[in-house]
Write a protein that holds these residues in place. Structure first.
Motif, PDB file in Angstrom:
ATOM      1  N   GLN A   4       0.827  -1.200   0.000  1.00  0.00           N
ATOM      2  CA  GLN A   4       0.000   0.000   0.000  1.00  0.00           C
ATOM      3  C   GLN A   4       0.865   1.255   0.000  1.00  0.00           C
ATOM      4  N   VAL A   5       0.288   2.339  -0.517  1.00  0.00           N
ATOM      5  CA  VAL A   5       0.976   3.632  -0.568  1.00  0.00           C
ATOM      6  C   VAL A   5       0.116   4.677   0.126  1.00  0.00           C
ATOM      7  N   ALA A   6       0.750   5.763   0.512  1.00  0.00           N
ATOM      8  CA  ALA A   6       0.030   6.845   1.171  1.00  0.00           C
ATOM      9  C   ALA A   6      -0.777   7.643   0.150  1.00  0.00           C
ATOM     10  N   HIS A   7      -1.951   8.082   0.565  1.00  0.00           N
ATOM     11  CA  HIS A   7      -2.827   8.946  -0.248  1.00  0.00           C
ATOM     12  C   HIS A   7      -3.170   8.311  -1.600  1.00  0.00           C
ATOM     13  N   GLY A   8      -3.456   7.019  -1.592  1.00  0.00           N
ATOM     14  CA  GLY A   8      -3.778   6.343  -2.851  1.00  0.00           C
ATOM     15  C   GLY A   8      -5.032   6.885  -3.503  1.00  0.00           C
ATOM     16  N   GLY A   9      -6.072   7.146  -2.711  1.00  0.00           N
ATOM     17  CA  GLY A   9      -7.301   7.687  -3.283  1.00  0.00           C
ATOM     18  C   GLY A   9      -7.109   9.053  -3.891  1.00  0.00           C
ATOM     19  N   LEU A  10      -6.306   9.904  -3.239  1.00  0.00           N
ATOM     20  CA  LEU A  10      -6.039  11.241  -3.778  1.00  0.00           C
ATOM     21  C   LEU A  10      -5.302  11.159  -5.100  1.00  0.00           C
ATOM     22  N   ARG A  11      -4.379  10.248  -5.215  1.00  0.00           N
ATOM     23  CA  ARG A  11      -3.649  10.084  -6.476  1.00  0.00           C
ATOM     24  C   ARG A  11      -4.585   9.645  -7.604  1.00  0.00           C
ATOM     25  N   LEU A  12      -5.489   8.720  -7.306  1.00  0.00           N
ATOM     26  CA  LEU A  12      -6.407   8.232  -8.334  1.00  0.00           C
ATOM     27  C   LEU A  12      -7.390   9.318  -8.761  1.00  0.00           C
ATOM     28  N   ARG A  13      -7.859  10.106  -7.812  1.00  0.00           N
ATOM     29  CA  ARG A  13      -8.810  11.177  -8.171  1.00  0.00           C
ATOM     30  C   ARG A  13      -8.150  12.225  -9.054  1.00  0.00           C
ATOM     31  N   GLU A  14      -6.905  12.566  -8.760  1.00  0.00           N
ATOM     32  CA  GLU A  14      -6.211  13.540  -9.593  1.00  0.00           C
ATOM     33  C   GLU A  14      -5.998  12.996 -11.003  1.00  0.00           C
ATOM     34  N   ALA A  15      -5.677  11.711 -11.119  1.00  0.00           N
ATOM     35  CA  ALA A  15      -5.497  11.115 -12.442  1.00  0.00           C
ATOM     36  C   ALA A  15      -6.800  11.122 -13.226  1.00  0.00           C
ATOM     37  N   ALA A  16      -7.906  10.876 -12.533  1.00  0.00           N
ATOM     38  CA  ALA A  16      -9.204  10.900 -13.216  1.00  0.00           C
ATOM     39  C   ALA A  16      -9.538  12.302 -13.722  1.00  0.00           C
ATOM     40  N   LYS A  17      -9.144  13.334 -12.972  1.00  0.00           N
ATOM     41  CA  LYS A  17      -9.410  14.715 -13.406  1.00  0.00           C
ATOM     42  C   LYS A  17      -8.674  15.042 -14.696  1.00  0.00           C
ATOM     43  N   LEU A  18      -7.494  14.440 -14.875  1.00  0.00           N
ATOM     44  CA  LEU A  18      -6.693  14.727 -16.060  1.00  0.00           C
ATOM     45  C   LEU A  18      -7.007  13.794 -17.221  1.00  0.00           C
ATOM     46  N   GLY A  19      -8.044  12.974 -17.096  1.00  0.00           N
ATOM     47  CA  GLY A  19      -8.492  12.164 -18.211  1.00  0.00           C
ATOM     48  C   GLY A  19      -7.980  10.737 -18.222  1.00  0.00           C
ATOM     49  N   PHE A  20      -7.263  10.297 -17.205  1.00  0.00           N
ATOM     50  CA  PHE A  20      -6.821   8.906 -17.156  1.00  0.00           C
ATOM     51  C   PHE A  20      -7.996   8.032 -16.709  1.00  0.00           C
ATOM     52  N   ASP A  21      -8.145   6.881 -17.350  1.00  0.00           N
ATOM     53  CA  ASP A  21      -9.335   6.059 -17.097  1.00  0.00           C
ATOM     54  C   ASP A  21      -8.994   4.671 -16.561  1.00  0.00           C
ATOM     55  N   ARG A  22      -7.705   4.397 -16.266  1.00  0.00           N
ATOM     56  CA  ARG A  22      -7.350   3.078 -15.755  1.00  0.00           C
ATOM     57  C   ARG A  22      -6.166   3.200 -14.805  1.00  0.00           C
TER      58      ARG A  22
END
Length: 455
Positions: free
Chosen positions: A404-422
């Motif tokens: 596990q890594v720290a702030h995993g959910g925050l990293r995924l949400r930021e990627a989704a904002k920039l158009g990453f889908d996976r």
């Protein structure tokens, strides 16, 4: 030097006599007079138990007025500082020559001066006319900043004492300052320490935010005595490659805020411009995925930054010694990751040169980048591109587990904002985005199967 007189102290009543006698004259006790070591002239002169002024104490548990942070007008600068300048604080700013330290401080000083707060800018390396020429190029000629070209600390403090205390005092740089009470040329250890002490004392007594510009050595550390970093409240580093347009302002020490926040700037024709979305600086922007490229969502303080990790594998003839070249990541961690890929996943890198690069000159120290680096290496070895618009995050253990890594959910949400889908990473990452399909990986071998199988 006068010879100190002997004295004899009675151990029973404490009376003092200047000659020994068998019976104490005050308490009539016998054989109680003992010779006491006299105080020397040195000890009397250096006795610090008296003669000073009383120190005022403040109760910690009683409410009182606290210093109010003053914004600089540059949001990225304020972010790195922890919210703005604290009155009475001392800030040490270091960076490579030509990186933009003076430009950044001149822009901040001009914005603060335009808001009606007093600003004094003292340059020990440039004449006032040269500073005004740079201000004209940056469009800051109308800012009411008081400029001076001086290197004598006595002259600077005397001048400041005859005027109202400014809100901001910039000294560019501390290595050019000189005190006539200290032997040595400007830039020596004693001069830097003594000049910084006098300037910091003035700032503390008058509630002035002080910024000291510091030179750096060839290895990137701030020149001068290490005690200089202990004397100041904030130590900041202005980083970046002069061949790239971006600059990163990083706090290495901050008594008034976090040390993991960064400010991102881009060097333009009219000075430094703030970058609201730094992820766009470190991504290639191409539409088609390429082999050996993986995107990693890094965390700098509270800000996610997406960076591209590039890997290249070159097969060599037998007997040749392979190279391992890394830019922007730890060489030792790459060696560990290659060993895990060989031992746990059956891949062979012993006869291949490995080149790893973090795009844009970004430097990574986050262990969560292990999975992205491994994905880039496996992709480059198999010559198969990773899934389009995907991100990779996770720490790899020596057993090949993905942790596990720290702030995993925050990293995924930021990627989704920039158009990453996976997204790919450790199992059970919570707090992600519904717009991003997440696949959890338990072992590094699962990554190899997924990349080589291209599923």
């Amino acid at each position: 030097m006068a010879k100190p007189k002997k004295r004899y102290v009675c151990q029973a009543c404490g009376s003092v006599s200047h000659r020994w006698q068998g019976q104490c004259a005050d308490c009539a006790e016998w054989n109680t007079l003992v010779e006491d070591a006299p105080a020397t002239v040195f000890s009397m002169k250096h006795d610090l138990s008296s003669g000073g002024r009383a120190v005022e104490f403040v109760e910690l548990d009683k409410p009182g007025p606290l210093p109010v942070r003053q914004p600089t007008g540059l949001a990225e600068f304020d972010r790195a500082l922890g919210g703005g300048l604290v009155p009475g604080s001392a800030i040490l700013l270091g960076g490579d020559p030509g990186i933009g330290k003076s430009t950044l401080l001149l822009q901040a000083a001009a914005r603060i001066a335009r808001e009606g707060r007093g600003v004094v800018y003292v340059s020990g390396e440039e004449a006032s006319g040269q500073v005004r020429m740079r201000a004209a190029r940056l469009g800051l000629s109308d800012a009411p900043v008081k400029l001076a070209a001086a290197t004598g600390v006595r002259d600077i403090l005397t001048t400041l004492g005859s005027m109202d205390a400014p809100g901001l005092l910039v000294i560019d740089s501390i290595q050019t300052m000189h005190s006539d009470t200290i032997e040595g040329a400007p830039g020596t250890v004693s001069q830097v320490r003594g000049c910084a002490f006098e300037l910091i004392r003035y700032a503390k007594e008058n509630g002035v935010a002080l910024v000291l510009v510091g030179h750096v050595t060839k290895d990137g550390s701030i020149a001068g005595p290490r005690v200089l970093e202990h004397m100041v409240d904030v130590v900041m580093s202005f980083e970046g490659e002069r061949s790239h347009q971006y600059r990163i302002l990083r706090a290495l020490k901050n008594r008034f805020g976090a040390v993991d926040e960064i400010g991102v700037f881009a060097m333009a024709g009219e000075g430094l411009e703030e970058v609201d979305n730094p992820s766009m600086l470190f991504l290639s922007g191409r539409d088609e995925p390429m082999a050996g490229s993986a995107v990693f969502p890094a965390i700098e303080g509270t800000r996610p930054v997406l960076v591209e990790i590039q890997a290249l594998i070159v097969r060599l003839q037998s007997g040749a010694t392979p190279r391992r070249a890394v830019v922007g990541w730890d060489t030792g961690r790459l060696a560990m990751l290659l060993a895990v890929l060989e031992s746990r996943c059956g891949l062979n890198f012993s006869s291949a040169e490995v080149y790893l690069n973090v795009a844009g000159g970004y430097r990574l120290s986050d262990p969560a980048a292990d999975l992205a680096v491994a994905a880039a290496l496996v992709s480059a070895m198999s010559d198969k591109a990773l899934p389009a618009r995907s991100i990779w995050l996770g720490e790899v253990s020596l057993a090949g587990e993905i942790r596990q890594v720290a702030h995993g959910g925050l990293r995924l949400r930021e990627a989704a904002k920039l158009g990453f889908d996976r997204g790919f990473g450790p199992l059970d990452v919570k707090g992600g985005s519904s717009a991003l399909a997440y696949d959890g990986l338990g072992q590094l071998a699962n990554l190899v199967d997924r990349v080589i199988g291209n599923s």
